[in-house]
Design a protein around this motif. Structure first.
Motif, PDB file in Angstrom:
ATOM      1  N   GLU A 142      42.659  47.180  37.328  1.00 46.03           N
ATOM      2  CA  GLU A 142      43.314  45.896  37.051  1.00 46.03           C
ATOM      3  C   GLU A 142      44.412  45.630  38.084  1.00 46.03           C
ATOM      4  N   ASN A 143      45.099  46.668  38.508  1.00 48.64           N
ATOM      5  CA  ASN A 143      46.139  46.526  39.525  1.00 48.64           C
ATOM      6  C   ASN A 143      45.541  46.072  40.860  1.00 48.64           C
ATOM      7  N   VAL A 144      44.406  46.656  41.240  1.00 48.33           N
ATOM      8  CA  VAL A 144      43.729  46.240  42.476  1.00 48.33           C
ATOM      9  C   VAL A 144      43.307  44.776  42.364  1.00 48.33           C
ATOM     10  N   VAL A 145      42.749  44.407  41.222  1.00 50.16           N
ATOM     11  CA  VAL A 145      42.316  43.027  40.986  1.00 50.16           C
ATOM     12  C   VAL A 145      43.490  42.062  41.186  1.00 50.16           C
ATOM     13  N   ARG A 146      44.651  42.401  40.638  1.00 49.42           N
ATOM     14  CA  ARG A 146      45.837  41.549  40.794  1.00 49.42           C
ATOM     15  C   ARG A 146      46.253  41.445  42.256  1.00 49.42           C
ATOM     16  N   LYS A 147      46.242  42.578  42.959  1.00 49.13           N
ATOM     17  CA  LYS A 147      46.626  42.566  44.376  1.00 49.13           C
ATOM     18  C   LYS A 147      45.697  41.694  45.212  1.00 49.13           C
ATOM     19  N   LEU A 148      44.450  41.574  44.792  1.00 56.14           N
ATOM     20  CA  LEU A 148      43.488  40.742  45.509  1.00 56.14           C
ATOM     21  C   LEU A 148      43.658  39.256  45.204  1.00 56.14           C
ATOM     22  N   GLY A 149      44.480  38.939  44.207  1.00 57.76           N
ATOM     23  CA  GLY A 149      44.684  37.542  43.837  1.00 57.76           C
ATOM     24  C   GLY A 149      43.601  36.988  42.937  1.00 57.76           C
ATOM     25  N   MET A 150      42.856  37.868  42.285  1.00 55.97           N
ATOM     26  CA  MET A 150      41.778  37.427  41.389  1.00 55.97           C
ATOM     27  C   MET A 150      42.373  36.994  40.049  1.00 55.97           C
ATOM     28  N   ALA A 151      41.780  35.958  39.455  1.00 55.71           N
ATOM     29  CA  ALA A 151      42.257  35.413  38.186  1.00 55.71           C
ATOM     30  C   ALA A 151      41.271  35.734  37.069  1.00 55.71           C
ATOM     31  N   PRO A 152      41.787  35.961  35.852  1.00 63.64           N
ATOM     32  CA  PRO A 152      40.889  36.198  34.719  1.00 63.64           C
ATOM     33  C   PRO A 152      39.970  34.997  34.506  1.00 63.64           C
ATOM     34  N   GLU A 153      38.681  35.270  34.276  1.00 64.84           N
ATOM     35  CA  GLU A 153      37.737  34.185  34.019  1.00 64.84           C
ATOM     36  C   GLU A 153      37.172  34.257  32.602  1.00 64.84           C
ATOM     37  N   ARG A 154      36.861  35.456  32.146  1.00 66.41           N
ATOM     38  CA  ARG A 154      36.281  35.614  30.815  1.00 66.41           C
ATOM     39  C   ARG A 154      36.345  37.074  30.406  1.00 66.41           C
ATOM     40  N   GLU A 155      36.122  37.276  29.117  1.00 65.87           N
ATOM     41  CA  GLU A 155      35.927  38.621  28.598  1.00 65.87           C
ATOM     42  C   GLU A 155      34.462  38.746  28.221  1.00 65.87           C
TER      43      GLU A 155
END
Length: 177
Positions: A142-155
């Protein structure tokens, strides 16, 4: 041959001598904790994985890169792009993923390799968007995802193992290369 160099890493196609170090990574319960049902993978399974990853390169024009440390030549793990066929609701997307040996954690390698992979997706492969699928509770990913600038889309829920997943997205026209 497709290769990407970052300040510390070489992202490249797979070589025969990658099998043993990748099998060692896949045999580590700590590494595999968040992958599928958490089972470790043996040498034969890892060989099959690498063969499948290479086939995806040939079929899709992208795949999982072996990630090598420039300073030592060690295989640290992988990062790359794949079609997430296991999850029907996003099976038409392209997903970025990574797996690194535990001795390489906490040093920014996953973020560095993933950032280079997103640049590759945008500039070299012309993709418009990329997703990431993480298992809920996997704080490091999740930390890597945030660093990449990715936004939550769905669960979502893993269709085989039943655990919750989080799908993040980045529109590559907005990606900061």
């Amino acid at each position: 041959m497709t290769e990407i160099r970052t300040p510390r890493l070489l992202l490249r196609r797979w070589h025969d001598d990658d099998l043993v170090p990748m099998a060692d990574i896949n045999a580590d319960p700590q590494v595999m904790r968040w992958v599928d049902d958490g089972s470790v993978r043996d040498m034969e399974q890892t060989a099959q994985d690498i063969e499948r990853w290479e086939e995806e390169w040939d079929e899709e024009g992208f795949g999982l890169f072996a990630v090598e440390l420039l300073a030592s030549g060690e295989l640290a793990g992988f990062t790359g792009l794949s079609v997430p066929e296991f999850l029907p609701e996003v099976a038409s997307d392209v997903a970025i993923s990574w797996r690194f040996g535990s001795q390489f954690w906490g040093q920014g390698y996953a973020s560095e390799a993933a950032h280079a992979t997103l640049e590759f997706a945008l500039q070299d492969r012309g993709l418009d968007r990329v997703i990431s699928i993480t298992r809920m509770g996997d704080d490091a990913s999740e930390n890597v995802v945030r660093k990449l600038g990715m936004a939550p889309e769905r669960e979502a829920v893993h269709p085989v193992y039943g655990f919750p997943l989080s799908v993040h997205v980045i529109d590559l026209t907005e990606f900061q290369a």
